[in-house]
Design a protein around this motif. Structure first.
Motif, PDB file in Angstrom:
ATOM      1  N   SER A  60      30.321   3.730  16.990  1.00 15.39           N
ATOM      2  CA  SER A  60      29.001   4.371  16.981  1.00 15.39           C
ATOM      3  C   SER A  60      28.435   4.383  15.564  1.00 15.39           C
ATOM      4  O   SER A  60      29.153   4.663  14.584  1.00 15.39           O
ATOM      5  CB  SER A  60      29.105   5.807  17.513  1.00 15.39           C
ATOM      6  OG  SER A  60      29.541   5.815  18.850  1.00 15.39           O
ATOM      7  N   TYR A  61      27.143   4.110  15.456  1.00 20.34           N
ATOM      8  CA  TYR A  61      26.421   4.121  14.166  1.00 20.34           C
ATOM      9  C   TYR A  61      25.085   4.848  14.347  1.00 20.34           C
ATOM     10  O   TYR A  61      24.626   5.076  15.488  1.00 20.34           O
ATOM     11  CB  TYR A  61      26.178   2.704  13.664  1.00 20.34           C
ATOM     12  CG  TYR A  61      27.433   1.971  13.230  1.00 20.34           C
ATOM     13  CD1 TYR A  61      27.922   2.108  11.944  1.00 20.34           C
ATOM     14  CD2 TYR A  61      28.105   1.144  14.129  1.00 20.34           C
ATOM     15  CE1 TYR A  61      29.069   1.431  11.551  1.00 20.34           C
ATOM     16  CE2 TYR A  61      29.245   0.467  13.751  1.00 20.34           C
ATOM     17  CZ  TYR A  61      29.720   0.610  12.458  1.00 20.34           C
ATOM     18  OH  TYR A  61      30.866  -0.068  12.081  1.00 20.34           O
ATOM     19  N   ASP A 116      20.449   6.151  17.424  1.00 17.39           N
ATOM     20  CA  ASP A 116      21.890   6.029  17.602  1.00 17.39           C
ATOM     21  C   ASP A 116      22.173   4.748  18.372  1.00 17.39           C
ATOM     22  O   ASP A 116      21.521   4.460  19.392  1.00 17.39           O
ATOM     23  CB  ASP A 116      22.446   7.225  18.384  1.00 17.39           C
ATOM     24  CG  ASP A 116      22.444   8.499  17.551  1.00 17.39           C
ATOM     25  OD1 ASP A 116      22.450   8.387  16.302  1.00 17.39           O
ATOM     26  OD2 ASP A 116      22.384   9.597  18.147  1.00 17.39           O
ATOM     27  N   PHE A 117      23.157   3.990  17.906  1.00 12.66           N
ATOM     28  CA  PHE A 117      23.511   2.744  18.590  1.00 12.66           C
ATOM     29  C   PHE A 117      25.009   2.488  18.442  1.00 12.66           C
ATOM     30  O   PHE A 117      25.683   3.092  17.595  1.00 12.66           O
ATOM     31  CB  PHE A 117      22.703   1.566  18.030  1.00 12.66           C
ATOM     32  CG  PHE A 117      22.922   1.304  16.554  1.00 12.66           C
ATOM     33  CD1 PHE A 117      23.836   0.348  16.132  1.00 12.66           C
ATOM     34  CD2 PHE A 117      22.213   2.019  15.601  1.00 12.66           C
ATOM     35  CE1 PHE A 117      24.031   0.108  14.796  1.00 12.66           C
ATOM     36  CE2 PHE A 117      22.421   1.779  14.249  1.00 12.66           C
ATOM     37  CZ  PHE A 117      23.319   0.826  13.831  1.00 12.66           C
ATOM     38  N   LYS A 118      25.476   1.589  19.284  1.00  7.89           N
ATOM     39  CA  LYS A 118      26.889   1.233  19.276  1.00  7.89           C
ATOM     40  C   LYS A 118      27.028  -0.259  19.058  1.00  7.89           C
ATOM     41  O   LYS A 118      26.228  -1.049  19.552  1.00  7.89           O
ATOM     42  CB  LYS A 118      27.559   1.640  20.592  1.00  7.89           C
ATOM     43  CG  LYS A 118      27.780   3.133  20.725  1.00  7.89           C
ATOM     44  CD  LYS A 118      28.623   3.452  21.945  1.00  7.89           C
ATOM     45  CE  LYS A 118      28.934   4.941  22.018  1.00  7.89           C
ATOM     46  NZ  LYS A 118      29.813   5.284  23.162  1.00  7.89           N
ATOM     47  N   VAL A 119      28.105  -0.612  18.339  1.00 12.56           N
ATOM     48  CA  VAL A 119      28.375  -2.008  18.008  1.00 12.56           C
ATOM     49  C   VAL A 119      29.855  -2.267  18.262  1.00 12.56           C
ATOM     50  O   VAL A 119      30.710  -1.385  18.083  1.00 12.56           O
ATOM     51  CB  VAL A 119      28.003  -2.297  16.537  1.00 12.56           C
ATOM     52  CG1 VAL A 119      28.348  -3.728  16.157  1.00 12.56           C
ATOM     53  CG2 VAL A 119      26.536  -2.037  16.290  1.00 12.56           C
ATOM     54  N   GLU A 120      30.152  -3.456  18.697  1.00 14.66           N
ATOM     55  CA  GLU A 120      31.549  -3.823  18.931  1.00 14.66           C
ATOM     56  C   GLU A 120      32.368  -3.628  17.650  1.00 14.66           C
ATOM     57  O   GLU A 120      31.896  -3.916  16.544  1.00 14.66           O
ATOM     58  CB  GLU A 120      31.624  -5.279  19.392  1.00 14.66           C
ATOM     59  CG  GLU A 120      30.962  -5.532  20.732  1.00 14.66           C
ATOM     60  CD  GLU A 120      30.988  -6.998  21.111  1.00 14.66           C
ATOM     61  OE1 GLU A 120      31.509  -7.807  20.294  1.00 14.66           O
ATOM     62  OE2 GLU A 120      30.480  -7.352  22.188  1.00 14.66           O
ATOM     63  N   LYS A 137      33.387   8.130   6.769  1.00 13.40           N
ATOM     64  CA  LYS A 137      34.359   8.566   7.767  1.00 13.40           C
ATOM     65  C   LYS A 137      33.747   9.480   8.828  1.00 13.40           C
ATOM     66  O   LYS A 137      34.467  10.022   9.671  1.00 13.40           O
ATOM     67  CB  LYS A 137      35.500   9.329   7.076  1.00 13.40           C
ATOM     68  CG  LYS A 137      36.272   8.478   6.070  1.00 13.40           C
ATOM     69  CD  LYS A 137      37.072   7.389   6.751  1.00 13.40           C
ATOM     70  CE  LYS A 137      37.956   6.638   5.755  1.00 13.40           C
ATOM     71  NZ  LYS A 137      38.755   5.583   6.405  1.00 13.40           N
ATOM     72  N   SER A 138      32.410   9.672   8.788  1.00 20.37           N
ATOM     73  CA  SER A 138      31.784  10.562   9.767  1.00 20.37           C
ATOM     74  C   SER A 138      31.837   9.943  11.156  1.00 20.37           C
ATOM     75  O   SER A 138      32.184   8.759  11.326  1.00 20.37           O
ATOM     76  CB  SER A 138      30.334  10.839   9.376  1.00 20.37           C
ATOM     77  OG  SER A 138      29.601   9.627   9.306  1.00 20.37           O
ATOM     78  N   GLU A 139      31.493  10.767  12.180  1.00 23.61           N
ATOM     79  CA  GLU A 139      31.537  10.293  13.561  1.00 23.61           C
ATOM     80  C   GLU A 139      30.599   9.112  13.772  1.00 23.61           C
ATOM     81  O   GLU A 139      30.937   8.169  14.502  1.00 23.61           O
ATOM     82  CB  GLU A 139      31.163  11.433  14.510  1.00 23.61           C
ATOM     83  CG  GLU A 139      31.214  11.049  15.981  1.00 23.61           C
ATOM     84  CD  GLU A 139      30.801  12.198  16.888  1.00 23.61           C
ATOM     85  OE1 GLU A 139      30.732  11.989  18.111  1.00 23.61           O
ATOM     86  OE2 GLU A 139      30.553  13.298  16.347  1.00 23.61           O
ATOM     87  N   ARG A 140      29.415   9.155  13.137  1.00 25.96           N
ATOM     88  CA  ARG A 140      28.452   8.064  13.224  1.00 25.96           C
ATOM     89  C   ARG A 140      28.061   7.667  11.793  1.00 25.96           C
ATOM     90  O   ARG A 140      27.203   8.305  11.177  1.00 25.96           O
ATOM     91  CB  ARG A 140      27.210   8.483  14.003  1.00 25.96           C
ATOM     92  CG  ARG A 140      27.459   8.618  15.506  1.00 25.96           C
ATOM     93  CD  ARG A 140      26.162   8.944  16.214  1.00 25.96           C
ATOM     94  NE  ARG A 140      26.365   9.051  17.654  1.00 25.96           N
ATOM     95  CZ  ARG A 140      26.301   8.034  18.519  1.00 25.96           C
ATOM     96  NH1 ARG A 140      26.046   6.814  18.080  1.00 25.96           N
ATOM     97  NH2 ARG A 140      26.483   8.235  19.816  1.00 25.96           N
TER      98      ARG A 140
END
Length: 304
Positions: free
Chosen positions: A40-41, A84-88, A129-132
């Motif tokens: 997650s980013y 918010d988006f997700k990347v492989e 190191k944060s969650e996103r």
């Protein structure tokens, strides 16, 4: 007839449901079942996100590597958009990578494009190191072009305003008056061309005379330098002469000269006395000069 229409409506609804179920199954099979394979980013943008929505693709060099989860206004800063988006997880997102909002065509579907990222830079997830982890965004080409267009239009407006001021009635009248004055000046110059030619000739003659005068002054200055040199030499010679006079005891020589002069004066006096006695003798007896072989002349005591 009405019964057949109901069957058609129910069939359409059923078909739509099946298509939706298939799409959901595809999404679930692509993303839902492999949730642990995505990272997650988050990013923030200040431009319009028209055309971007949840499930919009995230691409790296034209390849789909993730999807958008959520697009909303940032509650802490309403001037920007939170995405918010997700990347492989195997996608190389580095600390110098940036995210850019693009669209397919000028007004097509929006998507996120990951750009940059050098080989030697660390992974963003390893540093943040944060969650996103937050990926920095850059303005899109459309946004840059829009800003430039607005700036160009602003400059055009200012230029048009200046042109309007330049071609105002007052400036046109002033320009017309200036052209008329130039025409009059040109006419006067043409009429007085002979006088100007004479004036230029006089100026040339004055320049020639001035050059001759300068040459004469230069020659005089050279002669003055020669006179000064001669005067300097004469002064040096006078100084040497005075020094020689001082060294040669002039007072002693002057005394000797005076003594010689006194003797010469005394001898002259004696000669005058003898001549006077001779003249008297001749006056008293001129024959003595012829018949006396020798004459003894005695000088009176008081005349000596």
């Amino acid at each position: 007839m009405e019964r057949n229409a109901n069957f058609i409506f129910v069939g359409v609804i059923a078909l739509f449901g099946l298509i939706s179920l298939g799409i959901f199954a595809f999404w679930l099979g692509k993303y839902g079942s492999n949730e642990d394979q995505f990272q997650s980013y988050r990013t923030y943008v200040s431009e319009s996100v028209a055309g971007l929505k949840g499930s919009s693709p995230v691409r790296l060099k034209g390849i789909d590597v993730g999807f958008v989860e959520e697009v909303r206004i940032d509650g802490e800063n309403p001037e920007r958009i939170l995405i918010d988006f997700k990347v492989e997880k195997n996608t190389p997102i580095k600390t110098d990578s940036v995210i850019v909002l693009n669209s397919q065509g000028i007004a097509g579907i929006g998507y996120l494009e990951i750009k940059g990222g050098t080989n030697g830079s660390p992974f963003l997830s390893a540093v943040d190191k944060s969650e996103r982890p937050v990926l920095i965004s850059k303005p899109s080409m459309i946004s840059v072009m829009t800003d430039k267009a607005e700036l160009i239009l602003s400059h055009i407006d200012k230029t048009v305003l200046k042109i309007d001021q330049l071609v105002s009635e007052r400036n046109i009248q002033n320009t017309t008056t200036s052209l008329e004055n130039l025409s009059l000046i040109s006419t006067e110059l043409k009429n007085n061309r002979q006088d100007m030619t004479t004036l230029l000739k006089g100026a040339i003659e004055v320049e020639s005379n001035t050059n001759q005068t300068i040459k004469a002054f230069s020659s005089l200055a050279q002669k003055s330098d020669s006179v000064l040199e001669e005067t300097k030499t004469l002064a040096q010679e006078s100084t040497s002469f005075v020094r020689e006079i001082k060294q040669s005891d002039p007072m002693g020589k002057l005394n000797v000269t005076l003594e010689n002069s006194n003797q010469a004066i005394e001898e002259g006096k004696n000669m005058i006395r003898e001549g006077t006695i001779l003249i008297k003798s001749l006056q008293e007896s001129p024959s003595d000069l012829l018949f006396k072989s020798k004459s003894s002349v005695s000088i009176p005591e008081n005349e000596r």
